[in-house]
Design an enzyme around this catalytic site. Structure first.
Site, mmCIF file in Angstrom:
data_model
loop_
_atom_site.group_PDB
_atom_site.id
_atom_site.type_symbol
_atom_site.label_atom_id
_atom_site.label_comp_id
_atom_site.label_asym_id
_atom_site.label_seq_id
_atom_site.Cartn_x
_atom_site.Cartn_y
_atom_site.Cartn_z
ATOM 1 N N GLY A 186 46.677 38.276 56.630
ATOM 2 C CA GLY A 186 45.257 37.927 56.914
ATOM 3 C C GLY A 186 44.397 37.747 55.711
ATOM 4 N N ALA A 187 43.310 37.192 55.633
ATOM 5 C CA ALA A 187 42.373 37.152 54.623
ATOM 6 C C ALA A 187 41.910 38.587 53.967
ATOM 7 C CB ALA A 187 40.976 36.441 54.994
ATOM 8 N N GLY A 247 45.157 41.743 50.881
ATOM 9 C CA GLY A 247 45.935 42.496 49.709
ATOM 10 C C GLY A 247 47.179 41.603 49.370
ATOM 11 N N HIS A 264 40.259 36.499 41.039
ATOM 12 C CA HIS A 264 41.724 36.552 41.112
ATOM 13 C C HIS A 264 42.455 36.540 39.831
ATOM 14 C CE1 HIS A 264 43.585 36.405 45.377
ATOM 15 N NE2 HIS A 264 42.109 35.951 45.633
ATOM 16 N N ALA A 299 40.794 37.133 36.851
ATOM 17 C CA ALA A 299 40.522 38.328 36.056
ATOM 18 C C ALA A 299 41.626 39.386 36.223
ATOM 19 C CB ALA A 299 39.144 38.735 36.381
#
Lengths: 168, 168, 168
Positions: free
Chosen positions: B10-11, B14, B50, B52
């Site tokens: 899912g969103a 992780g 993302h 970074a």
């Protein structure tokens, strides 16, 4: 640190029943830390149905916002937090700093001297919500779930009332 | 054919962190194939966050539409494709033939000589979306996930940052 | 009681293909109990695509509302019920008592003398639907899934075409 257990899953997946059973295996009587607030009739009905299923082994404490405080105040018995997504929703409605709240919860779990079982909801498995608040909520819920799962000794995912161990 | 890995979930589950770690275990430096395009501030912020998190072991290549071409052009290092559902969304917005694109991706994965890790999103676990485009998107995303999973050597489902092996 | 199998998962996860294969391993020819009704062109197309994938080993029976009756009438061969969420949707549209229907289905499964494989959809893994009917539907679908899973000998969750055993 005492035993920390996270129970996650979709709506009406049977998460609460799995979590209640897990909590009572950790000790009885236990403390039910309710994050729900009855804002309307629909929610009041849902709270009553949950409470009716639980037996006399439970003492109920309300913690719509100060969950870390409720954890500190209920040491000595196993605690069940039901649920993290309602707590998050309350924090967002009250305009609280969610990153700070996540950190405070992590600290409270790290300091716990009796077991804590926490219920959360999977909310990110659908298409992207069409409103910014919905998108922010599912982002925050995901981050909270990841944070607690990283600390937890056990994590289980529930579908159709059946637990699937992800950790522990 | 080289090793193909699919990471789904899912969103904010992780997935990207799990996929990045898996890619670097396959070799380093690695290539990050980004399918995202920054259409608005919200998306630009998400892309920056993302990027970074990824370290200097990564070279970034943008492939909003020609993912098969990007895979052919980056042989020699492990590649991470993040993510298939954004690629699908770009294809649909551009009016491309999605069945053909699925076929071209399958052919590119079959021809790969260095490993490919692909991230996708589970988007079909909610109630039926009320608009036809949302319904078509979740159908297409489901078909794409099934197609890549059938080819993959490993498939894992991520929830709360924890991977659960479905294959391999 | 004969073997009862529940196959659950998101939309376009490959549930039906997994369930069809499982049914044919229980015996052939088999009976396909279709709960879908073609209310519009989109649904008619979806039904036709599903039917085209199934081979000549299947006899098809329609049961939009009386699923317990269809189970009683098709003893002697393995049955595949596809799917429970469409049946639930038909019951709700027809104003039927869903708790009673759930009970009648459980009784029919308990009385079954030849195997039954049932497909259902996970619909509760997104954010809370903004309309009361959507919320009621996902509550009912969750309760139905839990009820059938409690009776079933096997339960599997499908993602990207891959089954994950939850029970059995």
């Amino acid at each position: 640190m005492s035993r920390i257990v996270l129970v996650t899953g979709g709506a009406r997946s049977g998460k609460s029943a799995v979590a209640e059973e897990r909590t009572l295996r950790l000790g009885s009587p236990a403390v039910y830390i309710a994050t729900a607030e009855a804002h309307d009739a629909e929610m009041a009905e849902r709270i009553a149905a949950h409470r009716a299923r639980r037996g006399p082994q439970w003492q109920t404490v309300a913690a719509p916002l100060d969950l870390p405080g409720a954890l500190a105040a209920t040491e000595g018995a196993p605690r069940l937090v039901d649920c993290l997504t309602l707590w998050l929703s309350n924090l967002m409605l009250a305009g609280r700093d969610t990153a700070q709240a996540r950190q405070a919860l992590a600290a409270a779990l790290g300091a716990a001297r009796s077991p804590v079982v926490l219920v959360t909801n999977e909310v990110g498995w659908g298409i992207v919500p069409d409103n910014p608040l919905g998108r922010r909520f599912r982002d925050e819920a995901g981050l909270l779930g990841q944070r607690v799962a990283a600390i937890a000794d056990e994590v289980c995912l529930v579908a159709c009332g059946l637990p699937l161990m992800l950790k522990g």
